[in-house]
Design a protein around this motif. Structure first.
Motif, PDB file in Angstrom:
ATOM      1  N   PRO A 158       0.828  -1.216   0.000  1.00  0.00           N
ATOM      2  CA  PRO A 158       0.000   0.000   0.000  1.00  0.00           C
ATOM      3  C   PRO A 158       0.858   1.259   0.000  1.00  0.00           C
ATOM      4  O   PRO A 158       1.905   1.315   0.646  1.00  0.00           O
ATOM      5  CB  PRO A 158      -0.820  -0.115   1.285  1.00  0.00           C
ATOM      6  CG  PRO A 158      -0.813  -1.581   1.597  1.00  0.00           C
ATOM      7  CD  PRO A 158       0.507  -2.105   1.113  1.00  0.00           C
ATOM      8  N   PRO A 191      -4.902  -1.278   3.623  1.00  0.00           N
ATOM      9  CA  PRO A 191      -4.706  -2.726   3.580  1.00  0.00           C
ATOM     10  C   PRO A 191      -3.253  -3.104   3.833  1.00  0.00           C
ATOM     11  O   PRO A 191      -2.346  -2.282   3.730  1.00  0.00           O
ATOM     12  CB  PRO A 191      -5.116  -3.082   2.146  1.00  0.00           C
ATOM     13  CG  PRO A 191      -4.781  -1.850   1.362  1.00  0.00           C
ATOM     14  CD  PRO A 191      -5.044  -0.693   2.287  1.00  0.00           C
ATOM     15  N   ALA A 210      -3.720  -6.061   0.140  1.00  0.00           N
ATOM     16  CA  ALA A 210      -3.690  -5.228  -1.061  1.00  0.00           C
ATOM     17  C   ALA A 210      -4.393  -5.916  -2.220  1.00  0.00           C
ATOM     18  O   ALA A 210      -4.953  -5.259  -3.098  1.00  0.00           O
ATOM     19  CB  ALA A 210      -2.239  -4.902  -1.430  1.00  0.00           C
ATOM     20  N   HIS A 257      -7.340  -8.756  -2.577  1.00  0.00           N
ATOM     21  CA  HIS A 257      -8.295  -9.422  -1.693  1.00  0.00           C
ATOM     22  C   HIS A 257      -9.312 -10.195  -2.533  1.00  0.00           C
ATOM     23  O   HIS A 257      -9.973  -9.625  -3.412  1.00  0.00           O
ATOM     24  CB  HIS A 257      -9.005  -8.385  -0.827  1.00  0.00           C
ATOM     25  CG  HIS A 257      -9.674  -8.976   0.373  1.00  0.00           C
ATOM     26  ND1 HIS A 257      -8.980  -9.378   1.495  1.00  0.00           N
ATOM     27  CD2 HIS A 257     -10.976  -9.252   0.621  1.00  0.00           C
ATOM     28  CE1 HIS A 257      -9.826  -9.855   2.393  1.00  0.00           C
ATOM     29  NE2 HIS A 257     -11.047  -9.794   1.877  1.00  0.00           N
ATOM     30  N   GLN A 275      -5.905  -0.980  -2.767  1.00  0.00           N
ATOM     31  CA  GLN A 275      -6.461  -2.327  -2.654  1.00  0.00           C
ATOM     32  C   GLN A 275      -7.207  -2.704  -3.931  1.00  0.00           C
ATOM     33  O   GLN A 275      -7.840  -1.864  -4.566  1.00  0.00           O
ATOM     34  CB  GLN A 275      -7.422  -2.425  -1.467  1.00  0.00           C
ATOM     35  CG  GLN A 275      -7.932  -3.831  -1.187  1.00  0.00           C
ATOM     36  CD  GLN A 275      -8.878  -3.871   0.000  1.00  0.00           C
ATOM     37  OE1 GLN A 275      -9.966  -3.315  -0.052  1.00  0.00           O
ATOM     38  NE2 GLN A 275      -8.455  -4.524   1.075  1.00  0.00           N
TER      39      GLN A 275
END
Length: 703
Positions: free
Chosen positions: A243, A268, A384, A386, A548
């Motif tokens: 991030p 994140p 980062a 998901h 993210q």
């Protein structure tokens, strides 16, 4: 928000509006914060915070004098550079389907000379939009920038159709909430040649006269397994990203661990993670990602990386006790040593309808707007990159209308188990004795109803939807209501008669237009998938966290194709989704699953929504005190306020319909409060979309 935009025009000069004003002099215009991918004569830009590995441009050597051939792929694509070159060569010969067959979720743009091809996806999570502009056609993967470009007004008729029939493509057509901006249907590609446009499908259309050969269930499930494994592998093999711009850790805080402090800062963690709710879809992705064999550099050939553990995030709603079983199943699954489990606990601040006054402007309205804060709190504790299980229900489950498809193929015996399950769900009542016969008659009626007759019947009933809205209190009632070519949405009962009449006209006009008609069950299933994919796309924008990326492998093209090969007799069985995913995990070497895995939890979701509605009632009453929807003639404020108050007190009203109304009203307010446009340059539009911030008068609109 990330998007790409370009255009094709007769003029062969880069970035010009053409002969507009000033004696026909060309004037430049380009998107704000853009990255030019290629220029003259038909430019293409990427706009937003794209990662370097998410933008890939491939060109092939051509003989001198031959047309330029290049391919741009934006998003997560698992193809190698060599595979991209092969796909570009295939696209030169017209084989567009090759551009959509790679693992991942992406948008592909091909330029062969002055011909540009933009391929949308099968689900609709990565749509393509277009509009006439400057003696040509502009296209983008977001509708709002194109609306800014042409200074579009709101299309109130489309908003009415979106509220009245959200899962009926015939009512929505190819429109968007902006006048003049059109959408390319899922499974189609936009082809531009010097400004002229053509929309063509790249998927084979099944015959209605002859039933397609039934695939072997074992091989079909193996196809779903292989597609899901490749989809997850595409995310795991992508470069990792840390991030950016995250504030430093303030150090030890009493009662807060490192994960809690990071979540409080709103950023994140680096690496890859997944949702872990204890349900079948998210657990499947988490287990596949944590134990996927064969990745280079992993310990013993397993895991997400060399010693890397997958971050599994479970959301724990403290306001209800109904999800304790799911939480326990998540804990059992997270005992896997390759998983690092994080439980995000939240109370009333994360209920549906929380923090309505804050939120980003999205491309279009969607029901997920009222859930954005709830999802944002969960995702802020994620990674980062998901993984989420969105789309699994629409991709794998059988729509109730597929029962009519089975009757069309003379497979009556396959109706026994689903009808028996509906009878059992109805409970031991006198009404349950008639469920099998009632469902069979409804399925047979739909199988014998033509496409045109079905739409005309729906158009005739729609103006009375506010009087005859079905009561969907039981699964049997919901299934019976779904056994139709078209049915009103949950918000239709609160729309005005004028709005419903206009949508009815849309359906009547669609009924007499020629169309490539599919079987009723297949058509309804594809419409439900498109609705779910569009809601996921808006959720990505509404709950977006900087640095993210959300990945929904179930909405990838190759997963959707593999799922469509599943025989209908397998789909309609009770618990089919959990059974399919259990076999997918078993084929990947994962056998130990907790008891009750795959059990649906719709009752808990309804209770949480009702609790959030009750707590947020003062804010919702203020929202509909003088709603913009009433100014547009779509609802009466008094009627909506009465429904909100009744639903908060426990009256059995369709909560999804109220969420649709609240989301649309929120979106309208954020759109009209917006400042600035997406474009700059000497010829940039001087006004944003919905110029002047005025809702168009209802009487001036046509369907």
């Amino acid at each position: 928000m990330r998007w790409l935009v370009g255009w094709s025009s007769i003029a062969a000069s880069f970035g010009t509006v053409g002969a507009v004003g000033n004696g026909g002099e060309g004037r430049t215009v380009h998107p704000v914060g853009s990255q030019l991918l290629w220029g003259d004569p038909d430019p293409l830009w990427a706009v937003g915070d794209w990662r370097p590995d998410e933008i890939r441009v491939i060109g092939v050597a051509t003989p001198e004098g031959a047309p330029t051939a290049r391919l741009a792929v934006l998003g997560c694509c698992g193809a190698t550079d060599e595979q991209l070159r092969v796909g570009l060569l295939a696209a030169r010969g017209g084989a567009m389907r090759h551009l959509t067959a790679w693992p991942g979720s992406y948008t592909a743009v091909v330029q062969i000379g002055r011909r540009i091809t933009v391929a949308g996806d099968l689900a609709g999570a990565r749509p393509v939009f277009h509009t006439p502009w400057a003696n040509g056609t502009a296209f983008a993967t977001a509708a709002l920038p194109l609306a800014d470009l042409i200074e579009a007004q709101l299309d109130i008729g489309h908003l009415a159709a979106l509220l009245a029939c959200p899962e009926t493509p015939e009512a929505l057509g190819d429109g968007t909430p902006y006048v003049g901006v059109k959408r390319v249907p899922p499974g189609h590609a936009l082809i531009l040649r010097e400004g002229s446009r053509e929309i063509t499908g790249y998927e084979a259309v099944a015959s209605l006269a002859v039933a397609a050969p039934q695939a072997d269930p074992v091989h079909a499930v193996e196809g779903v397994r292989d597609a899901l494994v490749e989809a997850v592998r595409a995310r795991l093999t992508a470069p990792r990203h840390a991030p950016e711009g995250r504030p430093p850790d303030p150090g030890p805080v009493p009662g807060m661990g490192p994960a809690d402090r990071r979540a409080a800062r709103g950023g994140p963690v680096a690496g890859i993670g997944a949702d872990l709710s204890g349900g079948s879809a998210s657990a499947t992705l988490a287990l596949l990602a944590s134990g996927l064999p064969g990745l280079p550099g992993t310990l013993l050939g397993h895991g997400t990386g060399a010693g890397e553990r997958l971050l599994a995030v479970t959301f724990n709603d403290l306001t209800t006790r109904g999800d304790e079983e799911e939480l326990e199943r998540a804990r059992v699954i997270a005992a896997n040593p390759r998983l690092h489990h994080v439980v995000v606990a939240a109370g009333e601040e994360a209920l549906p309808y929380a923090s309505l006054e804050t939120g980003a402007l999205t491309d279009e309205p969607a029901p997920s707007l009222v859930l954005a804060e709830r999802h944002r709190r969960r995702l802020s504790a994620g990674s980062a990159d998901h993984l989420v299980g969105h789309g699994a229900r629409q991709v794998l489950d059988a729509h109730p209308a597929r029962l009519a498809d089975l009757l069309m193929d003379r497979r009556r015996r396959h109706l026994l188990r689903p009808v028996a399950a509906l009878t059992k769900a109805e409970g031991p009542t006198a009404h349950s004795l008639f469920v099998p016969l009632t469902v069979y008659r409804a399925a047979r009626r739909l199988a014998r109803t033509s496409y045109r007759t079905g739409l005309e019947s729906a158009a005739g009933l729609l103006p009375d939807a506010n009087r005859y809205a079905p009561d969907l209190a039981t699964p049997a009632d919901a299934s019976l209501a779904a056994l139709a070519w078209s049915r009103p949405g949950p918000a239709a009962r609160w729309l005005t008669g004028e709005a419903l009449a206009e949508v009815s006209v849309r359906l009547q006009e669609a009924a007499i237009r020629p169309a490539s008609v599919q079987r009723p069950g297949e058509a309804r299933a594809r419409a439900a998938l498109a609705r779910g994919a569009a809601d996921h796309r808006i959720l990505e924008q509404a709950a977006e966290i900087r640095s993210q990326r959300l990945h929904a492998p179930f909405l990838d093209n190759q997963v959707v194709r593999a799922a469509r090969a599943l025989p209908e007799s397998l789909r309609v069985q009770p618990g089919a989704r959990a059974a399919i995913l259990r076999r997918v995990l078993s084929g990947a070497g994962i056998h130990d699953l907790p008891p009750g895995w795959g059990t649906p939890s719709q009752a808990t979701s309804t209770a949480v929504t009702r609790t959030g509605l009750r707590i947020a009632l003062p804010d919702l009453m203020a929202l509909f005190d003088a709603p913009l929807l009433a100014d547009a003639g779509l609802v009466e404020a008094r009627v909506v306020r009465k429904a909100l108050r009744a639903a908060s007190e426990g009256e059995p009203l369709p909560l999804d319909g109220l969420a649709d109304l609240a989301s649309t009203e929120l979106w309208l307010r954020r759109l009209l409060a917006r400042r600035g446009t997406c474009w700059t340059g000497t010829a940039a539009p001087r006004q944003r979309a919905v110029a002047g911030g005025v809702i168009p008068a209802r009487r001036t609109l046509q369907p």
